[in-house]
Design a protein around this motif. Structure first.
Motif, short mmCIF file in Angstrom:
data_model
loop_
_atom_site.label_atom_id
_atom_site.label_comp_id
_atom_site.label_asym_id
_atom_site.label_seq_id
_atom_site.Cartn_x
_atom_site.Cartn_y
_atom_site.Cartn_z
N SER A 1 9.21 7.13 -1.28
CA SER A 1 8.52 7.70 -0.13
C SER A 1 7.92 6.55 0.67
O SER A 1 7.53 5.52 0.11
N ASP B 1 6.08 5.41 4.87
CA ASP B 1 5.66 5.80 6.23
C ASP B 1 6.84 5.71 7.19
O ASP B 1 7.12 6.64 7.95
N LYS C 1 11.78 10.10 1.10
CA LYS C 1 10.91 10.90 1.96
C LYS C 1 10.23 9.96 2.93
O LYS C 1 9.70 8.93 2.53
N LYS D 1 7.88 9.66 6.79
CA LYS D 1 7.17 10.30 7.88
C LYS D 1 7.90 10.08 9.21
O LYS D 1 7.78 10.88 10.13
N LYS E 1 0.80 7.40 11.33
CA LYS E 1 -0.62 7.41 10.96
C LYS E 1 -1.17 8.83 11.03
O LYS E 1 -1.03 9.53 12.02
N GLY E 2 -1.83 9.23 9.99
CA GLY E 2 -2.45 10.55 9.98
C GLY E 2 -1.50 11.69 9.68
O GLY E 2 -1.92 12.84 9.53
N LYS E 3 -0.17 11.37 9.61
CA LYS E 3 0.81 12.41 9.30
C LYS E 3 0.92 12.57 7.79
O LYS E 3 0.83 11.61 7.02
N SER E 4 1.16 13.78 7.36
CA SER E 4 1.43 14.05 5.95
C SER E 4 2.93 14.18 5.75
O SER E 4 3.68 14.48 6.69
N PHE E 5 3.38 13.95 4.52
CA PHE E 5 4.80 14.14 4.23
C PHE E 5 5.13 15.62 4.30
O PHE E 5 4.36 16.47 3.85
N ASN F 1 7.33 18.57 3.01
CA ASN F 1 8.08 18.85 1.79
C ASN F 1 9.55 19.12 2.07
O ASN F 1 9.90 19.78 3.05
#
Length: 536
Positions: free
Chosen positions: A10, A12, A160, A162, A382-386, A388
């Protein structure tokens, strides 16, 4: 379902590719605080066309360059089809890029090793080489990662991410004579399949080779050129510029004004009484690996070339920076959220549909675009979540990758590759175009797609790589034929024998294509003037 070994990661920012665009994308992303993975099916710094770069043109007002004049000249030379927003990007950052390369020691011979070492030394970059990414993963219009396989072991790779930056270069149909054998439109094809818009496919690159060294672009005289590193070029674009890489020779050949033949050389063929190059006395062979003093005069190497010109050396390739993912802004973004592209897989139309006569525009443009894409992608992450990715989607992607290895019967990807070359390489298909010939070629491409692709068989992992490359080449063959049919005029390096005139009233526009809801290729015009609305 077979349980293949899986490497999971995983990050960024995922950068796919290993040339100069990828190097700058990765380094700039880490400078902006992102964790980065770089994946390439070859080796970093030695992939694609980057190793063959021979100079960089830098915009520098201190050297007398004028921004407005560059805009005017490129607009005129490009037949009004260049994208001024990406020329501005070039002029804004090219000096900074070259300064960094000088600090890295990457402007001399062996710059590919410098690039690779630069990434390997960065603790925020993970490098994965000899791994082919085959599928981009998206959820609801957002990029979420990618899958692929290792070329040296039967292992799947799941990443994974972002955000993803495609630096996969352009592509060709694996022709002899030009350094695009590893480039098979992988990025364009993967992005198209998840809904990305593609453009610039109707324009053609016209690099040639010669009959004495047909598999060595431009021949032995240019060996000297490849050992020069990346010297700074101070000349800017010129009025009426062009690198003689237009379609004039193909048009003359078509009219019978120059011979379309390869003359048999006098004496024994290579491999007969002539010893191999490395076995000849030193005085009989050109020096190798020695950096020459100074740059050869413009055109000198062409004058020294012996043998007859042979076209099609770069069959399938478009004008640099013309084909690729269609940008949705002036910072390398695409219509898929979180997906960026840079270099020769971004249809930035930096010089438009024909070369503008400036050495080093392509490699400099790739570095600049990679740099900008890296910064923007890091900011996006930045600030983003993975997001699913469902197990079922990942399992389906992996099963699809390895399916050709399971088949006991089927078609060899190498054989289908030769079929593609036979249809698309002749000059009278993509160089000198006509509706009937284009439609005839398209009929065969559609047959190959429907009949052969579902039944491709891989004997080993090398074959498996070729299976994916053939799929990508065949998809791009369809793109090139359909966009060539769609543009009913001649402009730059797109020539229609049945529409020989330039038509500014109808065609001051780019041809943009995407996968429609029905799965079919959908094409439309995008007026050049409307790009300003995307960056307002």
């Amino acid at each position: 379902m077979t349980n293949y070994s899986k490497d999971r990661y995983s990050t960024d920012v995922l950068v796919i590719g290993g040339g100069i665009a990828a190097v700058f994308a990765a380094t700039r992303a880490t400078e902006a605080g992102a964790k980065v993975i770089v994946v390439d099916k070859g080796s970093i710094g030695r992939s694609g066309q980057t190793p063959f770069a021979s100079g960089m043109t830098i915009f520098d007002e201190e050297s007398g360059h004028d921004r407005a004049n560059w805009h005017r000249i490129l607009e005129e030379n490009s037949k009004k089809l260049n994208n001024p927003a990406y020329l501005d990007m070039y002029m804004d950052y090219s000096k900074e890029i070259y300064s960094d390369l000088e600090k890295w020691g990457a402007t001399n011979t062996g710059f590919g090793k410098v690039f690779r070492d630069k990434l390997l030394a960065n603790g925020n970059i993970k490098v994965i080489e000899r791994t082919m990414i085959t599928t981009l993963l998206e959820e609801n219009g957002h990029i979420v990662g990618a899958t692929g396989f290792k070329l040296d072991s039967e292992e799947a790779v799941l990443i994974k991410a972002k955000t993803v930056i495609l630096c996969t270069g352009a592509g060709g149909f694996k022709p002899n004579g030009f350094q695009v054998g590893s480039l098979t439109f992988d990025g364009d094809a993967m992005a198209y399949r998840i809904g990305a818009k593609i453009s610039g496919k109707e324009f053609v690159d016209t690099h040639d080779t010669n009959s004495e060294t047909p598999a060595y672009c431009w021949g032995l005289p240019f060996q000297r050129k490849w050992s020069m590193g990346l010297p700074k070029e101070t000349d800017g674009p010129v009025d009426g510029g062009g690198m003689a890489l237009d379609l004039s020779s193909a048009i003359e050949a078509h009219k019978g004004l120059i011979p379309v033949e390869m003359k048999r050389p006098e004496g024994p063929p290579p491999g007969g009484d002539n010893p191999p190059m490395d076995k000849r006395p030193k005085g009989d062979r050109p020096p190798m690996g020695k950096k020459p003093e100074g740059r050869p005069e413009e055109g000198k190497a062409h004058l020294e070339m012996s043998g007859d010109m042979v076209g099609g050396a770069s069959a399938g390739l478009s004008v640099h920076k013309a084909e690729g993912l269609f940008p949705s802004d002036d910072k390398c973004a695409t219509n898929i959220k979180g997906l960026y592209a840079a270099g020769d897989c971004l249809s930035s139309m930096l010089v438009g549909p024909i070369y503008n006569g400036v050495v080093g525009f392509s490699v400099t443009g790739s570095a600049v675009q990679g740099s900008v894409a890296g910064k923007v992608a890091a900011k996006y992450a930045k600030g983003k979540s993975f997001i699913n990715i469902s197990d079922s989607k990942m399992s389906a992607a992996i099963d699809e990758i390895f399916e050709p290895l399971k088949k006991e019967k089927g078609y060899s990807p190498g054989w289908v590759e030769h079929l593609i070359q036979g249809i698309l390489t002749p000059y009278y298909v993509l160089f000198i175009k006509d509706k009937d010939r284009l439609e005839s070629a398209l009929t065969m491409v559609e047959f190959y797609k429907d009949h052969f692709l579902p039944n491709l068989k891989a004997e080993d992992l090398h074959d498996l790589r070729k299976v994916n490359e053939v799929k990508n080449m065949l998809l791009n063959a369809e793109m090139k034929l359909r966009s060539s049919l769609f543009r009913t005029e001649s402009r730059g390096n797109h020539y229609r024998e049945d529409y020989p005139d330039q038509n500014d009233k109808e065609w001051l526009a780019w041809v943009v294509m995407e996968k429609g809801p029905d799965g079919k290729m959908k094409l439309e015009k995008f007026p050049v003037k409307d790009f300003k609305k995307l960056i307002a």
